[in-house]
Structures are given as C-alpha cells and as structure tokens.
Design an enzyme around this catalytic site. Structure first.
Site, PDB file in Angstrom:
ATOM      1  N   ASN A   1      48.940  39.071  18.246  1.00 10.82           N
ATOM      2  CA  ASN A   1      47.577  39.590  18.618  1.00 10.82           C
ATOM      3  C   ASN A   1      47.515  40.820  19.464  1.00 10.82           C
ATOM      4  O   ASN A   1      48.369  40.921  20.441  1.00 10.82           O
ATOM      5  CB  ASN A   1      46.999  38.484  19.486  1.00 10.82           C
ATOM      6  CG  ASN A   1      47.028  37.100  18.443  1.00 10.82           C
ATOM      7  OD1 ASN A   1      46.682  37.186  17.551  1.00 10.82           O
ATOM      8  ND2 ASN A   1      47.252  35.863  19.245  1.00 10.82           N
TER       9      ASN A   1
ATOM     10  N   LYS B   1      51.052  34.693  13.786  1.00  8.67           N
ATOM     11  CA  LYS B   1      50.070  35.738  14.585  1.00  8.67           C
ATOM     12  C   LYS B   1      50.812  36.780  15.494  1.00  8.67           C
ATOM     13  O   LYS B   1      51.746  36.385  16.212  1.00  8.67           O
ATOM     14  CB  LYS B   1      49.080  34.927  15.349  1.00  8.67           C
ATOM     15  CG  LYS B   1      48.331  33.862  14.561  1.00  8.67           C
ATOM     16  CD  LYS B   1      47.244  34.789  13.637  1.00  8.67           C
ATOM     17  CE  LYS B   1      46.227  35.551  14.557  1.00  8.67           C
ATOM     18  NZ  LYS B   1      45.328  34.471  15.413  1.00  8.67           N
TER      19      LYS B   1
ATOM     20  N   SER C   1      50.379  33.232  18.905  1.00 17.89           N
ATOM     21  CA  SER C   1      49.484  32.201  18.859  1.00 17.89           C
ATOM     22  C   SER C   1      50.354  30.823  19.414  1.00 17.89           C
ATOM     23  O   SER C   1      51.528  30.620  18.852  1.00 17.89           O
ATOM     24  CB  SER C   1      48.803  31.825  17.578  1.00 17.89           C
ATOM     25  OG  SER C   1      48.145  30.543  17.495  1.00 17.89           O
TER      26      SER C   1
ATOM     27  N   GLU D   1      42.263  43.981  23.426  1.00 12.77           N
ATOM     28  CA  GLU D   1      41.086  43.411  23.457  1.00 12.77           C
ATOM     29  C   GLU D   1      40.620  43.141  24.803  1.00 12.77           C
ATOM     30  O   GLU D   1      39.414  43.129  25.089  1.00 12.77           O
ATOM     31  CB  GLU D   1      41.406  42.006  22.734  1.00 12.77           C
ATOM     32  CG  GLU D   1      41.495  42.054  21.466  1.00 12.77           C
ATOM     33  CD  GLU D   1      41.791  40.650  20.703  1.00 12.77           C
ATOM     34  OE1 GLU D   1      41.978  40.734  19.547  1.00 12.77           O
ATOM     35  OE2 GLU D   1      42.413  39.906  21.356  1.00 12.77           O
TER      36      GLU D   1
ATOM     37  N   LYS E   1      31.420  48.355  48.467  1.00 13.06           N
ATOM     38  CA  LYS E   1      32.831  48.505  48.593  1.00 13.06           C
ATOM     39  C   LYS E   1      33.584  47.707  47.496  1.00 13.06           C
ATOM     40  O   LYS E   1      34.625  48.292  46.433  1.00 13.06           O
ATOM     41  CB  LYS E   1      33.285  48.284  50.128  1.00 13.06           C
ATOM     42  CG  LYS E   1      33.026  49.298  50.670  1.00 13.06           C
ATOM     43  CD  LYS E   1      33.169  48.876  52.237  1.00 13.06           C
ATOM     44  CE  LYS E   1      32.321  49.872  53.388  1.00 13.06           C
ATOM     45  NZ  LYS E   1      30.886  49.931  52.871  1.00 13.06           N
TER      46      LYS E   1
ATOM     47  N   ASN F   1      28.378  53.899  61.110  1.00 13.72           N
ATOM     48  CA  ASN F   1      27.652  54.337  59.885  1.00 13.72           C
ATOM     49  C   ASN F   1      28.495  55.689  59.516  1.00 13.72           C
ATOM     50  O   ASN F   1      28.609  55.812  58.210  1.00 13.72           O
ATOM     51  CB  ASN F   1      26.286  54.854  60.283  1.00 13.72           C
ATOM     52  CG  ASN F   1      25.463  53.342  60.558  1.00 13.72           C
ATOM     53  OD1 ASN F   1      25.914  52.392  60.397  1.00 13.72           O
ATOM     54  ND2 ASN F   1      24.154  53.706  60.739  1.00 13.72           N
TER      55      ASN F   1
ATOM     56  N   TYR G   1      20.565  54.387  56.988  1.00 10.35           N
ATOM     57  CA  TYR G   1      21.742  53.273  56.577  1.00 10.35           C
ATOM     58  C   TYR G   1      21.050  51.867  56.577  1.00 10.35           C
ATOM     59  O   TYR G   1      20.251  51.459  57.426  1.00 10.35           O
ATOM     60  CB  TYR G   1      22.756  53.392  57.565  1.00 10.35           C
ATOM     61  CG  TYR G   1      23.932  52.198  57.394  1.00 10.35           C
ATOM     62  CD1 TYR G   1      24.728  52.422  56.115  1.00 10.35           C
ATOM     63  CD2 TYR G   1      23.988  50.811  57.866  1.00 10.35           C
ATOM     64  CE1 TYR G   1      25.898  51.358  55.789  1.00 10.35           C
ATOM     65  CE2 TYR G   1      24.893  49.846  57.536  1.00 10.35           C
ATOM     66  CZ  TYR G   1      25.865  50.013  56.453  1.00 10.35           C
ATOM     67  OH  TYR G   1      26.472  49.268  56.254  1.00 10.35           O
TER      68      TYR G   1
END
Length: 464
Positions: free
Chosen positions: A285, A283, A277, A290, A325, A110, A317
C-alpha cells in the site's frame, strides 16, 4: 503562582479560567525567540540609558543561563507558568533578583508575543524553503534521467498525448518553485520588527526601535503600533502558502497512488515507504502518499480557522489572537513532515519505463500525430480527424495499437498512408517533434533543465 499582571486583582483567578487562558502548553515552543528578543530589548535599553550597562550584563547573563539550562534539560518549562514570557521573567528574577524586574521596561506582552511569533515564523519559513529546495533538487535529478522515458499525458484522466516522465516531473518542479517564491515574498513583507509598540500605543520611554530591529535582523521597525500588535496577516499568508504546498504534494501523491495501482504499474514504491495488509498478503500500500493527501485537509483547516478567528476582531490586541499559535505550529510541523517524507518516497521510487511506454501506445496518444500526418499529405484537418477516429475504433475492436496496424489495414481506411506513417507516429517522433520551449521534446527539455539548474544555483534564500 502570582501573575505578572496580578496587582489590579483582589482574588486568584479560577483554576479552570486560568487553564483556559494559559498558553504555556504551546507557546513554550518559542522560548529561544523569546529570550533572543529580550536580549535585544535590554541591549537597546542600556544604549538609551534606561538601564545601566551593569544591569544589562546581569540580565543578559541570566537570560543566557536560562536558555542553556532549558536546552540541556536541567530547567523544565511547566504549566506552573501562564505563558513563555512569564516563565522566562519569573526564572530571571529568581536568579538575579530585583534587577530581573527591569526586563519588561518599555515593553508589553502584546508586542513581545508579536515579536516572538514573527521570529519563530521567520525561522520556519527558512526551514520550509530548505525542504522545498531539497525536493526540487531530487526532481531535477529525476528529470535529467528521464528525458527519453515515454509515458501518456492525461486530460480528464484520459490518455491524451505522449510526453516524457521528465516533462511530467517538470510540471511539479514549476509548482514547488513557485512555492519557494512565495516563501521569499512572505519573508520580505513580514520582516519588520513590532517590538517597541507596547500594548497598542507605544511607550513614553525613549526607545530606539531602529536599533532593536537591526539587532534582530529585521529591515526596520513597524510603522503603526496598533497594527503591530494586531497583525496576523503574515501568518495567514504563511498558512495559505503552506496550504498551496500541501495541495501540490497532494496532487503528486494522488498520481503516485494511481501509478502504483495494479492497473497502471508505472511505479514501484520502495518498501521503506509502503506497508502491507494484515489480512491480504499480496498488498503493498502507498501509505505515505495517502497520508500526505489526507493531511492536506489538516493544513487547510488551520488556514480557515485563523481567517475565521481574525475576521471580527476590532483593533488592537484581543485574546482571540492567541488561537494563532497551535494552528500554525501544527500546520508547519505537518507540512515539513510531509515534504521530508514525500521527497524520500519519490527519491527511492522505481519507474517502470516499459509499462509507461506501452500505456502510451495502447492509449492512442499518437492519434493527433496520425491526423497531422494526413494533414501534411493534403487531407483537410476535419477529414483527417474523422479518418483517425475510424482507425481508433478499428484498433479498439481488435485490442491493438495504431502502431500494430499493417499498412494494408491503414490504406483500407485511407489510401494516403505510406510506410513512413510508422516513423511519424512512433512515441519517439511524437515527443521529439515537440520542441517549443516548455514542450516535452528532448531539445526543449534540455534547455529547461539548464534553466532550472541555474535557478537552483542562484541560492534564492528568503532574506538574502
């Protein structure tokens, strides 16, 4: 294999239960921290006479050998072991014999895992701080280059008043500067050593917790053994700070996406940070921007998951806390990756200064300055507001900017206008007249840039 805790049990754990309970698949990430903590622990045990110096030296040599072999790839961490602590201890016993069984004297898994997670988080705070500093340095360089790059400032996504690109970037500098300050705050609050707390109630061995803390560069030991093994506040704070960093990156990414659109064309993103694209050859992008925007939700999810996991846990605990984690590791890796990629993207972006200035002009961002001009010539502000509103309607009908109106056209709406109106509503004048500290005027911006340079030179690194 036999478990380190198996003496109490009369039959093997069900394989499915074992796998569900095991954490080796993810807690192997802090093998360095586990070994470092063990070296400090046995050093303290020898100082206190609980181990002999010879036993200490044997254990430390064994631990360093395990670390070296893992680093070099000659010793693999496998799911044969329940967790990283079992892996280290079992391999130590294999290498040095019964002396290795004394490693765990005066210690519980612990307080051991609490230590490992703190050491790991502390290291990662420094990594995130470094990446934030790199981003700030890039922003500051860009600010210096664009104190006279005029662009529209927005409210409600509507063009509002003219500013400079330096001023706009400076707003993000402040955000990421606060993010660094949060790193420092979290480091200061969490930097106390839980080792020596045992399972929850300390130990009867005469440990020197202050000494162990100093060996591991903590400010001192934690002061309550139950809280020490049950505390995940520092992780919640860290995940909250990472979420805020991601929110700032996401806001900035959204603006890059808008600026990159055909309608704006304020920026051109470097080919290295764009994709095309598969079907539309024209295109380009803004994929990195994003993805940063999208991955923000992933980090938020880690924060909400840990808050939810912790909300009903009684002291001390509980196994639920193992859920900290994977969430934290993923959030850290995601944030670090986004910071590095975003910094690279903006560092290589090309700004279309002509488009920015034209957008500011045709968005009537100088309308307030036209009203101020009338006020300075004796027109009451409310009347001036109405007059400029008429000018805007006139320009919209003819698809022109205020600057494009002839003096004759201006005088038809208000005879107060004179030739000096053009100077008064030029982008340069509109911006440079705003020189209170924090405003976009060049004099004010240069003062702010000097302050930001001084801030970065201070080397505000957590723990220093």
């Amino acid at each position: 294999m036999a478990q380190l805790w198996g003496g109490r049990f009369t039959k093997e754990t069900d394989k499915l239960v074992y796998n569900f309970n095991a954490s080796i698949s993810f807690d192997q990430k802090f093998y360095r921290q586990d070994i470092r903590g063990s070296i400090a622990h046995v050093t303290m045990l020898a100082k206190q006479g609980i181990l002999t110096e010879e036993e200490r030296d044997q254990i430390i040599a064994g631990l360093k050998g395990i670390l070296k072999d893992v680093e070099e790839g000659t010793l693999l961490i496998t799911d044969e072991y329940e967790d990283i602590h079992s892996f280290v201890e079992a391999n130590l016993i294999d290498r040095i014999g019964d002396v290795g069984k004394k490693l765990h004297t005066g210690r519980s898994r612990n307080d051991q895992v609490a230590l490992d997670m703190k050491l790991y988080t502390r290291d990662e705070i420094l990594e995130v701080d470094y990446l934030l500093r790199e981003l700030l340095e890039v922003l500051l360089k860009m600010m210096k280059e664009h104190t006279a790059t005029f662009m529209p400032g927005f409210t409600h996504l509507q063009k509002a008043q003219p500013i400079t690109l330096a001023h706009h970037l400076g707003a993000y500098f402040e955000m990421f500067k606060r993010d660094r300050q949060r790193m420092k705050d979290i480091y200061e609050r969490m930097n106390y050593c839980p080792l020596g707390s045992g399972a929850l109630a300390g130990t009867t061995y005469p440990l020197d917790r202050e000494y162990t803390a100093s060996l591991l560069d903590f400010y001192g030991p934690t002061l309550n053994s139950m809280d020490s093994v049950a505390d995940r506040d520092y992780l919640i704070e860290f995940l909250s700070a990472l979420s805020t960093i991601m929110m700032h990156l996401s806001r900035f990414s959204e603006e890059v996406i808008i600026w990159n659109s055909n309608e704006y064309q304020f920026v051109e993103i470097d080919d290295a940070y764009s994709t095309g694209s598969s079907i539309m050859p024209q295109k380009k992008n803004p994929d990195i921007a994003e993805l940063v925007r999208g991955k923000t939700g992933r980090v938020y999810g880690a924060l909400m998951s840990l808050l939810t996991a912790m909300k009903g846990i009684p002291l001390a605990y509980n196994k639920d806390m193992q859920e900290d984690k994977e969430l934290t590791f993923d959030a850290i890796d995601t944030t670090k990756g986004c910071l590095a990629l975003f910094t690279g993207m903006i560092k290589t972006m090309n700004f279309r200064k002509d488009r920015m200035e034209e957008s500011a002009k045709h968005g009537f961002t100088n309308a307030t300055d036209a009203a101020d001009y009338l006020v300075k010539h004796g027109v009451p502000f409310r009347d001036a507001h109405g007059i400029v509103g008429q000018l805007v309607l006139y320009c919209i009908d003819r698809k022109i900017a205020l600057d494009d109106m002839s003096l004759e056209e201006l005088k038809k709406i208000s005879p107060v206008f004179e030739e000096d109106i053009y100077e008064a509503i030029s982008m340069k004048t509109c911006v440079e007249m705003r020189n209170t500290i924090g405003a976009p005027g060049e004099r004010a911006m240069k003062e702010v840039i000097e302050k930001e340079e001084a801030y970065l030179k201070e080397q505000e690194v957590p723990g220093k």
